[in-house]
Design a protein around this motif. Structure first.
Motif, PDB file in Angstrom:
ATOM      1  N   VAL A  72      15.203 -56.179 -14.993  1.00  0.00           N
ATOM      2  CA  VAL A  72      14.641 -57.500 -14.736  1.00  0.00           C
ATOM      3  C   VAL A  72      15.764 -58.456 -14.355  1.00  0.00           C
ATOM      4  O   VAL A  72      16.919 -58.258 -14.741  1.00  0.00           O
ATOM      5  CB  VAL A  72      13.883 -58.009 -15.994  1.00  0.00           C
ATOM      6  CG1 VAL A  72      14.817 -58.156 -17.177  1.00  0.00           C
ATOM      7  CG2 VAL A  72      13.127 -59.298 -15.715  1.00  0.00           C
ATOM      8  N   ASN A  73      15.431 -59.461 -13.583  1.00  0.00           N
ATOM      9  CA  ASN A  73      16.437 -60.455 -13.208  1.00  0.00           C
ATOM     10  C   ASN A  73      15.852 -61.857 -13.256  1.00  0.00           C
ATOM     11  O   ASN A  73      14.625 -62.038 -13.223  1.00  0.00           O
ATOM     12  CB  ASN A  73      17.032 -60.166 -11.819  1.00  0.00           C
ATOM     13  CG  ASN A  73      15.968 -60.056 -10.741  1.00  0.00           C
ATOM     14  OD1 ASN A  73      15.165 -60.956 -10.547  1.00  0.00           O
ATOM     15  ND2 ASN A  73      15.960 -58.936 -10.030  1.00  0.00           N
ATOM     16  N   VAL A  74      16.725 -62.838 -13.362  1.00  0.00           N
ATOM     17  CA  VAL A  74      16.358 -64.253 -13.249  1.00  0.00           C
ATOM     18  C   VAL A  74      17.277 -64.861 -12.209  1.00  0.00           C
ATOM     19  O   VAL A  74      18.488 -64.989 -12.425  1.00  0.00           O
ATOM     20  CB  VAL A  74      16.505 -64.998 -14.594  1.00  0.00           C
ATOM     21  CG1 VAL A  74      16.125 -66.472 -14.410  1.00  0.00           C
ATOM     22  CG2 VAL A  74      15.641 -64.353 -15.673  1.00  0.00           C
ATOM     23  N   ILE A  75      16.702 -65.217 -11.067  1.00  0.00           N
ATOM     24  CA  ILE A  75      17.480 -65.722  -9.934  1.00  0.00           C
ATOM     25  C   ILE A  75      16.908 -67.085  -9.534  1.00  0.00           C
ATOM     26  O   ILE A  75      15.867 -67.177  -8.873  1.00  0.00           O
ATOM     27  CB  ILE A  75      17.444 -64.723  -8.753  1.00  0.00           C
ATOM     28  CG1 ILE A  75      18.057 -63.377  -9.191  1.00  0.00           C
ATOM     29  CG2 ILE A  75      18.180 -65.292  -7.543  1.00  0.00           C
ATOM     30  CD1 ILE A  75      18.012 -62.294  -8.158  1.00  0.00           C
ATOM     31  N   GLY A  82      10.946 -69.124  -1.914  1.00  0.00           N
ATOM     32  CA  GLY A  82       9.515 -68.926  -2.138  1.00  0.00           C
ATOM     33  C   GLY A  82       9.212 -67.663  -2.902  1.00  0.00           C
ATOM     34  O   GLY A  82       8.104 -67.113  -2.808  1.00  0.00           O
ATOM     35  N   LEU A  83      10.184 -67.176  -3.690  1.00  0.00           N
ATOM     36  CA  LEU A  83      10.017 -65.960  -4.479  1.00  0.00           C
ATOM     37  C   LEU A  83      10.031 -66.302  -5.961  1.00  0.00           C
ATOM     38  O   LEU A  83      10.570 -67.329  -6.363  1.00  0.00           O
ATOM     39  CB  LEU A  83      11.149 -64.972  -4.176  1.00  0.00           C
ATOM     40  CG  LEU A  83      11.224 -64.416  -2.754  1.00  0.00           C
ATOM     41  CD1 LEU A  83      12.519 -63.620  -2.566  1.00  0.00           C
ATOM     42  CD2 LEU A  83      10.013 -63.545  -2.451  1.00  0.00           C
TER      43      LEU A  83
END
Length: 326
Positions: A72-75, A82-83
Protein backbone atom coordinates in the motif's frame (compact mmCIF):
# COMPACT_ATOMS: atom_id res chain seq x y z
CA UNK A 1 -1.90 -22.20 -10.75
CA UNK A 2 -5.29 -20.48 -10.94
CA UNK A 3 -5.71 -17.05 -9.37
CA UNK A 4 -8.86 -14.99 -8.85
CA UNK A 5 -8.58 -11.26 -9.63
CA UNK A 6 -11.11 -9.18 -7.70
CA UNK A 7 -11.67 -5.59 -8.83
CA UNK A 8 -12.55 -2.60 -6.70
CA UNK A 9 -15.99 -2.52 -8.32
CA UNK A 10 -16.59 -6.12 -7.26
CA UNK A 11 -15.42 -5.39 -3.71
CA UNK A 12 -17.96 -2.55 -3.55
CA UNK A 13 -20.70 -4.74 -5.03
CA UNK A 14 -20.39 -7.56 -2.50
CA UNK A 15 -20.02 -5.29 0.54
CA UNK A 16 -22.45 -2.42 -0.04
CA UNK A 17 -25.50 -3.98 1.60
CA UNK A 18 -26.65 -4.47 5.17
CA UNK A 19 -25.72 -8.15 5.12
CA UNK A 20 -22.38 -7.48 3.42
CA UNK A 21 -21.43 -4.80 5.92
CA UNK A 22 -22.58 -6.74 8.98
CA UNK A 23 -20.58 -9.76 7.86
CA UNK A 24 -17.47 -7.65 7.35
CA UNK A 25 -17.82 -5.90 10.73
CA UNK A 26 -18.17 -9.27 12.46
CA UNK A 27 -15.11 -10.59 10.59
CA UNK A 28 -13.03 -7.59 11.64
CA UNK A 29 -14.23 -7.86 15.27
CA UNK A 30 -13.18 -11.53 15.35
CA UNK A 31 -9.83 -10.63 13.79
CA UNK A 32 -9.19 -8.03 16.51
CA UNK A 33 -10.05 -10.58 19.21
CA UNK A 34 -7.76 -13.19 17.65
CA UNK A 35 -4.92 -10.67 17.33
CA UNK A 36 -5.16 -9.60 20.97
CA UNK A 37 -5.30 -13.24 22.09
CA UNK A 38 -1.98 -13.91 20.33
CA UNK A 39 -3.06 -16.50 17.75
CA UNK A 40 -2.35 -14.22 14.77
CA UNK A 41 1.15 -14.04 13.28
CA UNK A 42 1.65 -10.41 12.30
CA UNK A 43 5.03 -8.66 12.26
CA UNK A 44 5.36 -4.90 12.30
CA UNK A 45 4.77 -3.51 8.84
CA UNK A 46 7.76 -2.51 6.73
CA UNK A 47 7.69 1.18 5.82
CA UNK A 48 9.75 2.75 3.03
CA UNK A 49 9.82 6.40 1.95
CA UNK A 50 10.50 7.38 -1.64
CA UNK A 51 11.05 11.11 -1.18
CA UNK A 52 7.82 12.09 0.62
CA UNK A 53 5.80 9.10 -0.64
CA UNK A 54 4.91 6.50 2.00
CA UNK A 55 4.99 2.78 1.09
CA UNK A 56 4.03 -0.08 3.38
CA UNK A 57 4.28 -3.88 3.17
CA UNK A 58 1.92 -5.68 5.57
CA UNK A 59 2.03 -9.49 5.98
CA UNK A 60 -0.24 -11.54 8.24
CA UNK A 61 -1.17 -15.18 8.70
CA UNK A 62 -3.47 -17.29 10.85
CA UNK A 63 -5.06 -20.70 10.52
CA UNK A 64 -8.55 -20.85 8.98
CA UNK A 65 -8.23 -17.41 7.36
CA UNK A 66 -5.06 -17.78 5.31
CA UNK A 67 -2.00 -15.66 4.68
CA UNK A 68 -2.08 -12.21 3.11
CA UNK A 69 0.33 -9.50 2.09
CA UNK A 70 -0.76 -5.97 1.31
CA UNK A 71 1.40 -3.49 -0.56
CA UNK A 72 0.00 0.00 0.00
CA UNK A 73 1.13 3.57 -0.54
CA UNK A 74 0.14 7.11 0.40
CA UNK A 75 1.08 9.60 -2.31
CA UNK A 76 -0.20 13.11 -1.60
CA UNK A 77 0.70 14.43 -5.06
CA UNK A 78 -1.92 12.07 -6.54
CA UNK A 79 -4.49 14.72 -5.66
CA UNK A 80 -3.07 16.76 -8.55
CA UNK A 81 -3.28 13.71 -10.83
CA UNK A 82 -6.91 12.94 -10.03
CA UNK A 83 -5.86 9.64 -8.42
CA UNK A 84 -6.52 8.28 -4.92
CA UNK A 85 -3.87 9.28 -2.39
CA UNK A 86 -3.99 5.74 -0.97
CA UNK A 87 -3.67 2.71 -3.28
CA UNK A 88 -2.68 -0.90 -2.92
CA UNK A 89 -3.14 -4.58 -3.70
CA UNK A 90 -3.73 -7.54 -1.39
CA UNK A 91 -2.52 -11.06 -2.18
CA UNK A 92 -4.42 -13.86 -0.39
CA UNK A 93 -2.90 -17.35 -0.07
CA UNK A 94 -4.03 -20.65 1.42
CA UNK A 95 -2.41 -21.17 4.83
CA UNK A 96 -2.33 -25.00 4.43
CA UNK A 97 -1.18 -25.55 0.84
CA UNK A 98 0.53 -22.20 0.29
CA UNK A 99 -1.31 -21.73 -3.01
CA UNK A 100 -2.08 -18.16 -4.11
CA UNK A 101 -5.86 -17.71 -4.16
CA UNK A 102 -6.62 -14.11 -5.07
CA UNK A 103 -5.31 -10.65 -5.83
CA UNK A 104 -7.75 -8.04 -4.55
CA UNK A 105 -7.97 -4.31 -5.20
CA UNK A 106 -6.35 -3.04 -2.02
CA UNK A 107 -7.63 0.53 -2.35
CA UNK A 108 -11.26 -0.56 -2.01
CA UNK A 109 -10.45 -3.28 0.52
CA UNK A 110 -8.53 -0.85 2.74
CA UNK A 111 -11.32 1.71 2.65
CA UNK A 112 -13.96 -0.86 3.63
CA UNK A 113 -11.93 -2.61 6.34
CA UNK A 114 -10.90 0.69 7.93
CA UNK A 115 -14.52 1.77 8.12
CA UNK A 116 -15.44 -1.67 9.50
CA UNK A 117 -12.83 -1.27 12.25
CA UNK A 118 -14.46 2.05 13.16
CA UNK A 119 -17.84 0.30 13.23
CA UNK A 120 -16.45 -2.27 15.68
CA UNK A 121 -15.42 0.55 18.01
CA UNK A 122 -18.84 2.18 17.68
CA UNK A 123 -20.58 -1.11 18.46
CA UNK A 124 -18.53 -1.78 21.59
CA UNK A 125 -17.73 1.74 22.84
CA UNK A 126 -20.24 4.37 21.69
CA UNK A 127 -23.26 5.55 23.65
CA UNK A 128 -25.30 6.63 20.63
CA UNK A 129 -25.09 7.06 16.87
CA UNK A 130 -27.87 9.47 15.94
CA UNK A 131 -25.60 12.37 15.02
CA UNK A 132 -22.17 11.93 13.45
CA UNK A 133 -19.43 14.40 12.54
CA UNK A 134 -16.88 13.65 9.84
CA UNK A 135 -13.74 15.75 9.56
CA UNK A 136 -12.30 15.18 6.10
CA UNK A 137 -14.06 14.35 2.85
CA UNK A 138 -11.70 12.01 1.00
CA UNK A 139 -11.95 8.32 0.14
CA UNK A 140 -11.88 7.11 3.75
CA UNK A 141 -14.58 9.58 4.77
CA UNK A 142 -16.77 8.41 1.89
CA UNK A 143 -16.48 4.74 2.79
CA UNK A 144 -17.02 5.46 6.48
CA UNK A 145 -20.27 7.18 5.60
CA UNK A 146 -21.36 4.33 3.33
CA UNK A 147 -20.51 1.52 5.75
CA UNK A 148 -21.74 3.20 8.93
CA UNK A 149 -25.05 4.11 7.30
CA UNK A 150 -25.53 0.40 6.51
CA UNK A 151 -24.50 -0.78 9.98
CA UNK A 152 -26.30 1.83 12.13
CA UNK A 153 -29.18 4.28 12.02
CA UNK A 154 -27.69 7.73 11.45
CA UNK A 155 -30.11 10.65 11.47
CA UNK A 156 -27.76 13.58 10.88
CA UNK A 157 -24.19 14.02 9.72
CA UNK A 158 -22.08 17.17 9.97
CA UNK A 159 -19.19 17.39 7.51
CA UNK A 160 -16.17 19.66 7.55
CA UNK A 161 -13.31 19.62 5.06
CA UNK A 162 -10.68 22.08 3.92
CA UNK A 163 -12.05 21.42 0.42
CA UNK A 164 -15.68 22.54 0.54
CA UNK A 165 -16.49 21.05 -2.87
CA UNK A 166 -15.57 17.56 -1.66
CA UNK A 167 -17.55 18.10 1.53
CA UNK A 168 -20.61 18.95 -0.57
CA UNK A 169 -20.10 15.79 -2.64
CA UNK A 170 -19.96 13.71 0.55
CA UNK A 171 -23.12 15.41 1.84
CA UNK A 172 -24.89 14.45 -1.39
CA UNK A 173 -23.94 10.79 -0.85
CA UNK A 174 -25.40 11.00 2.65
CA UNK A 175 -28.58 12.66 1.43
CA UNK A 176 -29.03 10.01 -1.26
CA UNK A 177 -29.00 7.45 1.58
CA UNK A 178 -31.73 9.26 3.49
CA UNK A 179 -29.45 11.04 5.97
CA UNK A 180 -29.85 14.71 6.83
CA UNK A 181 -26.39 16.05 5.94
CA UNK A 182 -24.92 19.49 6.55
CA UNK A 183 -21.59 20.98 5.50
CA UNK A 184 -20.24 23.25 8.24
CA UNK A 185 -17.51 25.88 8.23
CA UNK A 186 -15.30 24.55 11.01
CA UNK A 187 -14.36 21.41 12.89
CA UNK A 188 -15.83 22.96 16.03
CA UNK A 189 -19.21 23.44 14.34
CA UNK A 190 -19.23 19.76 13.39
CA UNK A 191 -18.01 18.34 16.68
CA UNK A 192 -20.21 20.32 19.06
CA UNK A 193 -23.38 18.80 17.55
CA UNK A 194 -22.31 15.14 17.30
CA UNK A 195 -22.43 11.90 19.29
CA UNK A 196 -19.68 10.30 17.16
CA UNK A 197 -16.72 12.16 15.67
CA UNK A 198 -14.58 10.62 12.92
CA UNK A 199 -11.36 12.27 11.78
CA UNK A 200 -10.19 11.01 8.39
CA UNK A 201 -7.66 13.58 7.27
CA UNK A 202 -4.12 13.94 5.99
CA UNK A 203 -3.48 16.87 8.31
CA UNK A 204 -0.18 16.98 10.17
CA UNK A 205 -1.62 19.22 12.91
CA UNK A 206 -4.58 18.57 15.26
CA UNK A 207 -8.03 18.94 13.70
CA UNK A 208 -9.85 18.13 16.96
CA UNK A 209 -9.37 20.00 20.24
CA UNK A 210 -10.36 18.67 23.62
CA UNK A 211 -12.18 21.89 24.50
CA UNK A 212 -14.75 21.02 21.81
CA UNK A 213 -15.72 17.66 23.30
CA UNK A 214 -18.75 17.01 25.47
CA UNK A 215 -19.92 14.19 27.71
CA UNK A 216 -20.79 10.84 26.17
CA UNK A 217 -18.95 11.34 22.87
CA UNK A 218 -17.02 8.68 21.01
CA UNK A 219 -14.06 9.89 18.92
CA UNK A 220 -12.44 7.87 16.15
CA UNK A 221 -9.13 8.96 14.59
CA UNK A 222 -7.74 7.15 11.55
CA UNK A 223 -5.25 9.76 10.29
CA UNK A 224 -1.83 10.92 11.57
CA UNK A 225 0.07 7.84 10.35
CA UNK A 226 3.52 9.20 11.22
CA UNK A 227 5.33 9.73 14.52
CA UNK A 228 5.37 13.53 14.22
CA UNK A 229 1.79 14.06 13.00
CA UNK A 230 -1.42 14.46 15.00
CA UNK A 231 -5.17 14.73 14.47
CA UNK A 232 -5.87 15.13 18.22
CA UNK A 233 -4.43 17.70 20.60
CA UNK A 234 -3.26 17.02 24.17
CA UNK A 235 -6.59 18.13 25.63
CA UNK A 236 -8.39 15.34 23.78
CA UNK A 237 -6.09 12.83 25.44
CA UNK A 238 -6.66 14.48 28.84
CA UNK A 239 -10.45 14.36 28.47
CA UNK A 240 -10.99 10.79 27.28
CA UNK A 241 -11.75 8.08 29.84
CA UNK A 242 -10.96 5.11 27.59
CA UNK A 243 -8.31 4.94 24.86
CA UNK A 244 -8.76 1.92 22.61
CA UNK A 245 -6.30 1.06 19.83
CA UNK A 246 -6.12 -1.59 17.16
CA UNK A 247 -2.60 -2.59 18.29
CA UNK A 248 -0.50 -1.23 21.17
CA UNK A 249 2.70 -2.08 19.32
CA UNK A 250 1.56 -0.38 16.12
CA UNK A 251 0.30 2.87 17.63
CA UNK A 252 3.35 3.24 19.87
CA UNK A 253 5.61 2.98 16.82
CA UNK A 254 3.60 4.77 14.16
CA UNK A 255 1.35 7.66 15.20
CA UNK A 256 2.08 10.96 16.90
CA UNK A 257 -1.42 10.88 18.39
CA UNK A 258 -0.10 8.31 20.87
CA UNK A 259 3.69 8.75 20.75
CA UNK A 260 3.67 12.50 21.52
CA UNK A 261 1.29 12.30 24.55
CA UNK A 262 3.41 9.46 25.94
CA UNK A 263 6.56 11.57 25.53
CA UNK A 264 4.75 14.48 27.23
CA UNK A 265 3.86 12.25 30.17
CA UNK A 266 0.09 12.52 29.63
CA UNK A 267 -0.38 8.76 29.25
CA UNK A 268 1.62 5.55 29.30
CA UNK A 269 1.28 2.22 27.56
CA UNK A 270 -0.88 0.94 30.43
CA UNK A 271 -3.57 3.46 29.41
CA UNK A 272 -3.98 1.78 26.01
CA UNK A 273 -6.62 -0.93 25.60
CA UNK A 274 -6.69 -3.04 22.45
CA UNK A 275 -10.10 -3.15 20.81
CA UNK A 276 -9.72 -6.95 20.66
CA UNK A 277 -9.65 -7.03 24.47
CA UNK A 278 -12.94 -5.13 24.51
CA UNK A 279 -14.52 -7.45 21.94
CA UNK A 280 -13.49 -10.50 23.99
CA UNK A 281 -14.93 -8.99 27.18
CA UNK A 282 -11.59 -8.71 28.99
CA UNK A 283 -11.81 -4.90 29.18
CA UNK A 284 -14.64 -2.37 29.11
CA UNK A 285 -15.12 0.01 26.21
CA UNK A 286 -17.12 2.50 28.27
CA UNK A 287 -17.22 2.92 32.03
CA UNK A 288 -20.25 5.24 32.15
CA UNK A 289 -22.68 7.21 29.97
CA UNK A 290 -20.78 10.44 30.56
CA UNK A 291 -17.43 9.05 29.44
CA UNK A 292 -15.65 10.41 26.39
CA UNK A 293 -14.10 7.46 24.57
CA UNK A 294 -11.44 7.27 21.86
CA UNK A 295 -10.53 4.68 19.25
CA UNK A 296 -7.16 5.39 17.62
CA UNK A 297 -6.59 3.25 14.56
CA UNK A 298 -3.49 3.01 12.40
CA UNK A 299 -4.73 -0.03 10.47
CA UNK A 300 -3.14 -3.44 10.94
CA UNK A 301 -2.57 -6.38 8.62
CA UNK A 302 -5.02 -8.73 10.34
CA UNK A 303 -7.80 -6.41 9.18
CA UNK A 304 -6.64 -6.89 5.59
CA UNK A 305 -6.49 -10.67 6.02
CA UNK A 306 -9.96 -10.87 7.56
CA UNK A 307 -11.44 -8.61 4.88
CA UNK A 308 -9.66 -10.45 2.05
CA UNK A 309 -10.86 -13.85 3.28
CA UNK A 310 -14.43 -12.58 3.69
CA UNK A 311 -14.52 -10.88 0.28
CA UNK A 312 -12.94 -13.87 -1.45
CA UNK A 313 -15.53 -16.28 -0.04
CA UNK A 314 -18.45 -14.16 -1.26
CA UNK A 315 -16.96 -13.43 -4.69
CA UNK A 316 -16.20 -17.10 -5.26
CA UNK A 317 -19.67 -18.21 -4.16
CA UNK A 318 -21.23 -15.80 -6.66
CA UNK A 319 -18.90 -16.80 -9.53
CA UNK A 320 -17.57 -13.27 -9.73
CA UNK A 321 -14.02 -12.09 -10.31
CA UNK A 322 -11.68 -12.97 -13.18
CA UNK A 323 -9.73 -16.22 -13.06
CA UNK A 324 -6.26 -16.20 -14.60
CA UNK A 325 -3.74 -18.97 -15.06
CA UNK A 326 -0.24 -18.18 -13.84
Amino acid sequence: MRLLIISGREVDEVLDSKDGVNGLVNAIATAFKDYSSGIVKMPQRTVIYLDNDWWGVMPCGTRNLGFSVKIVNVIESNKLRGLPTTQGVVVLMDDVTGQPMAVINGTALTAWRTAAATAVSVKYMARGMDKMAIIGAGLQAKYHLILLSRAFTIKRVFIHSRTRERALELAKIAQDRGIDAMVVDSGYDAVKQADIVITATTSREPVIHGSWLHEGMHVVSIGAPEINTRELDDDVIRKVSVIAVDSRTAVMNETGDIIIPIKNGLISEKNLIEIGEIVSGLRQGRLGNGDITLFKSVGIAVEDLAAASYIYSIVKSRNMGTTVEL
